[in-house]
Design a protein around this motif. Sequence first.
Motif, PDB file in Angstrom:
ATOM      1  N   GLU A 137      -6.687  15.791  17.197  1.00  0.00           N
ATOM      2  CA  GLU A 137      -6.397  17.098  16.847  1.00  0.00           C
ATOM      3  C   GLU A 137      -7.250  18.085  17.842  1.00  0.00           C
ATOM      4  O   GLU A 137      -8.207  17.608  18.471  1.00  0.00           O
ATOM      5  CB  GLU A 137      -6.989  17.361  15.397  1.00  0.00           C
ATOM      6  N   THR A 138      -7.055  19.348  17.485  1.00  0.00           N
ATOM      7  CA  THR A 138      -7.785  20.303  18.294  1.00  0.00           C
ATOM      8  C   THR A 138      -8.894  20.888  17.454  1.00  0.00           C
ATOM      9  O   THR A 138      -8.795  20.979  16.271  1.00  0.00           O
ATOM     10  CB  THR A 138      -6.883  21.448  18.629  1.00  0.00           C
ATOM     11  N   LEU A 139     -10.150  21.032  18.099  1.00  0.00           N
ATOM     12  CA  LEU A 139     -11.361  21.249  17.415  1.00  0.00           C
ATOM     13  C   LEU A 139     -11.329  22.809  17.163  1.00  0.00           C
ATOM     14  O   LEU A 139     -10.983  23.524  18.157  1.00  0.00           O
ATOM     15  CB  LEU A 139     -12.786  20.989  18.247  1.00  0.00           C
ATOM     16  N   SER A 140     -11.581  23.226  15.840  1.00  0.00           N
ATOM     17  CA  SER A 140     -11.322  24.636  15.521  1.00  0.00           C
ATOM     18  C   SER A 140     -12.638  25.160  15.973  1.00  0.00           C
ATOM     19  O   SER A 140     -13.582  25.010  16.145  1.00  0.00           O
ATOM     20  CB  SER A 140     -11.246  24.855  14.148  1.00  0.00           C
ATOM     21  N   ASP A 141     -12.543  26.419  16.236  1.00  0.00           N
ATOM     22  CA  ASP A 141     -13.683  27.508  16.385  1.00  0.00           C
ATOM     23  C   ASP A 141     -14.993  27.282  15.373  1.00  0.00           C
ATOM     24  O   ASP A 141     -16.128  27.379  15.593  1.00  0.00           O
ATOM     25  CB  ASP A 141     -13.449  28.922  16.865  1.00  0.00           C
ATOM     26  N   GLU A 142     -14.472  27.090  14.242  1.00  0.00           N
ATOM     27  CA  GLU A 142     -15.212  26.954  13.130  1.00  0.00           C
ATOM     28  C   GLU A 142     -15.998  25.962  13.115  1.00  0.00           C
ATOM     29  O   GLU A 142     -17.165  25.643  12.822  1.00  0.00           O
ATOM     30  CB  GLU A 142     -14.393  27.119  11.697  1.00  0.00           C
ATOM     31  N   LEU A 143     -15.409  24.643  13.573  1.00  0.00           N
ATOM     32  CA  LEU A 143     -15.966  23.453  13.627  1.00  0.00           C
ATOM     33  C   LEU A 143     -17.192  23.433  14.896  1.00  0.00           C
ATOM     34  O   LEU A 143     -18.099  22.924  14.499  1.00  0.00           O
ATOM     35  CB  LEU A 143     -15.064  22.453  13.980  1.00  0.00           C
ATOM     36  N   ILE A 144     -16.639  24.096  15.825  1.00  0.00           N
ATOM     37  CA  ILE A 144     -17.786  24.260  17.121  1.00  0.00           C
ATOM     38  C   ILE A 144     -18.898  25.226  16.430  1.00  0.00           C
ATOM     39  O   ILE A 144     -20.187  24.675  16.817  1.00  0.00           O
ATOM     40  CB  ILE A 144     -16.930  24.684  18.162  1.00  0.00           C
TER      41      ILE A 144
ATOM     42  N   SER B  47     -16.155  28.822  29.129  1.00  0.00           N
ATOM     43  CA  SER B  47     -16.091  30.194  28.650  1.00  0.00           C
ATOM     44  C   SER B  47     -17.092  31.136  28.972  1.00  0.00           C
ATOM     45  O   SER B  47     -18.351  30.679  28.209  1.00  0.00           O
ATOM     46  CB  SER B  47     -15.737  30.215  27.100  1.00  0.00           C
ATOM     47  N   LEU B  48     -17.177  32.167  29.798  1.00  0.00           N
ATOM     48  CA  LEU B  48     -18.336  32.616  29.964  1.00  0.00           C
ATOM     49  C   LEU B  48     -18.625  33.688  28.996  1.00  0.00           C
ATOM     50  O   LEU B  48     -19.911  33.848  28.719  1.00  0.00           O
ATOM     51  CB  LEU B  48     -17.924  33.567  31.407  1.00  0.00           C
ATOM     52  N   ASP B  49     -17.634  34.115  28.226  1.00  0.00           N
ATOM     53  CA  ASP B  49     -17.875  35.007  26.952  1.00  0.00           C
ATOM     54  C   ASP B  49     -18.850  33.966  25.853  1.00  0.00           C
ATOM     55  O   ASP B  49     -19.854  34.698  25.353  1.00  0.00           O
ATOM     56  CB  ASP B  49     -16.962  35.194  26.294  1.00  0.00           C
ATOM     57  N   LYS B  50     -18.400  32.788  25.735  1.00  0.00           N
ATOM     58  CA  LYS B  50     -19.203  32.127  24.831  1.00  0.00           C
ATOM     59  C   LYS B  50     -20.761  31.626  25.323  1.00  0.00           C
ATOM     60  O   LYS B  50     -21.776  31.596  24.451  1.00  0.00           O
ATOM     61  CB  LYS B  50     -18.545  30.469  24.676  1.00  0.00           C
TER      62      LYS B  50
ATOM     63  N   ARG C 297     -32.365  27.756  27.750  1.00  0.00           N
ATOM     64  CA  ARG C 297     -32.074  29.038  28.368  1.00  0.00           C
ATOM     65  C   ARG C 297     -31.894  28.691  29.738  1.00  0.00           C
ATOM     66  O   ARG C 297     -30.952  29.455  30.498  1.00  0.00           O
ATOM     67  CB  ARG C 297     -32.764  30.160  27.906  1.00  0.00           C
ATOM     68  N   GLN C 298     -32.887  28.247  30.667  1.00  0.00           N
ATOM     69  CA  GLN C 298     -32.968  27.939  31.940  1.00  0.00           C
ATOM     70  C   GLN C 298     -31.651  27.241  32.266  1.00  0.00           C
ATOM     71  O   GLN C 298     -30.894  27.372  33.201  1.00  0.00           O
ATOM     72  CB  GLN C 298     -34.224  27.183  32.280  1.00  0.00           C
ATOM     73  N   TYR C 299     -31.001  26.073  31.481  1.00  0.00           N
ATOM     74  CA  TYR C 299     -29.888  25.423  31.542  1.00  0.00           C
ATOM     75  C   TYR C 299     -28.852  26.509  31.737  1.00  0.00           C
ATOM     76  O   TYR C 299     -27.851  26.309  32.692  1.00  0.00           O
ATOM     77  CB  TYR C 299     -29.699  24.346  30.550  1.00  0.00           C
ATOM     78  N   LEU C 300     -28.824  27.287  30.814  1.00  0.00           N
ATOM     79  CA  LEU C 300     -27.634  28.212  30.516  1.00  0.00           C
ATOM     80  C   LEU C 300     -27.678  29.136  31.954  1.00  0.00           C
ATOM     81  O   LEU C 300     -26.533  29.421  32.394  1.00  0.00           O
ATOM     82  CB  LEU C 300     -27.649  29.152  29.305  1.00  0.00           C
ATOM     83  N   PHE C 301     -28.784  29.605  32.240  1.00  0.00           N
ATOM     84  CA  PHE C 301     -28.847  30.392  33.191  1.00  0.00           C
ATOM     85  C   PHE C 301     -28.025  29.761  34.613  1.00  0.00           C
ATOM     86  O   PHE C 301     -27.378  30.129  35.507  1.00  0.00           O
ATOM     87  CB  PHE C 301     -30.090  30.934  33.818  1.00  0.00           C
ATOM     88  N   GLN C 302     -28.724  28.639  34.788  1.00  0.00           N
ATOM     89  CA  GLN C 302     -28.051  27.807  36.107  1.00  0.00           C
ATOM     90  C   GLN C 302     -26.652  27.234  35.693  1.00  0.00           C
ATOM     91  O   GLN C 302     -25.910  27.172  36.956  1.00  0.00           O
ATOM     92  CB  GLN C 302     -28.974  26.333  36.054  1.00  0.00           C
ATOM     93  N   TYR C 303     -26.255  27.176  34.700  1.00  0.00           N
ATOM     94  CA  TYR C 303     -24.882  26.668  34.166  1.00  0.00           C
ATOM     95  C   TYR C 303     -23.915  27.683  34.712  1.00  0.00           C
ATOM     96  O   TYR C 303     -22.985  27.507  35.354  1.00  0.00           O
ATOM     97  CB  TYR C 303     -24.577  26.110  33.018  1.00  0.00           C
TER      98      TYR C 303
END
Length: 344
Positions: A151-158, A193-196, A221-227
């Motif tokens: 199945e596909t994971l819903s946005d609600e589940l994530i 997804s950059l928006d996410k 947050r450092q991980y997010l900036f590097q990612y």
Amino acid sequence: MSATNESLCQRILHDLNVIFKRDPQILEFDIIPIEDSVSNKSPVIHVDHRLGLESWCVRHLYQYIYHKFVDLRTANNRIGHDQINEWTRTLLLLNPDLTTVWSARKELIENGFIKVLTELRFSEVLLTRKPKSADNFAHRQWLLKYFMKSETLSDELITNELRVTLDTSSRYHRNYHSWSHRIWIIENLFNNSLDKLNCELMITKCWLESHVSDYSCYQYRQYLFQYIHKHFISITDNNSGVVSNEVKSNYHKLLKQELKLLNDLLVLYTDQESLFIHRRFILVSIDQWFANESTQLKESEKIFIKQQLSLSHSNNTSNQWHFILINRHIKYINCKLNWNLDIT
């Protein structure tokens, strides 16, 4: 084990199983510190979707079920799925760091006896008592990957999975396993997804403002900036197009906003070393990826340090520590960025 204790454990196990059948929406579980038993009273407490177990019976119950379970696995005896589900569920309530027990529940899921969403809810109940359980987080990752096969994971589940990580991080500060699980979500469920990712920066910013001393969040947050830099800035640079300029501009704005956030927090929380360490990461990132701003960045940092020094002019212990942090900060950026700041 005596016949009396065995009878007691069977009764407790029965009570727990009845509660799980009647109330599939249990929210929390904990061990209640009550050392003496009361005659003719069950040690199982169930109120408003909250489940508790009096501590005096834990040792007896754990030994009883654990020996039953081990005998089953070693002798390779065949037994009903219901019984395995009941034993493993109770064992994990008492000790969620039993890898073999988690494996037994995986077998139940693969055989179709337990649904993935039901198991995710049960796993979340366990995290309310033991929010730093590495085996539990590993099990959740297995569950999500198993679910995605069909199945596909819903946005609600994530979204719910992200909520679980913030809840466990609030229950146990500096929760490495919780933040590592959140990183796993990004790498496996976000689909680049950059928006996410930008949304993640906003959500964790709000969380950080009420958990200033939790350095695990800064590392995340450092991980997010590097990612973002690795997966969006570096890639779009190869195209040298308009999109690259737009992404770069937004990324630069995010770094500057982070620096402003740290400015505000360091006025209120001058003795938090995590803030200074995170600030160094942001300064190095701006200097490395936006070299044309190096001079302006250096001057603004001089102003910041002078403001911090003015706050540290006191004889109390806290401000003495603040002064030490400032000097460490100056030494680091002088060495790392070759700025040669001379604050007098």
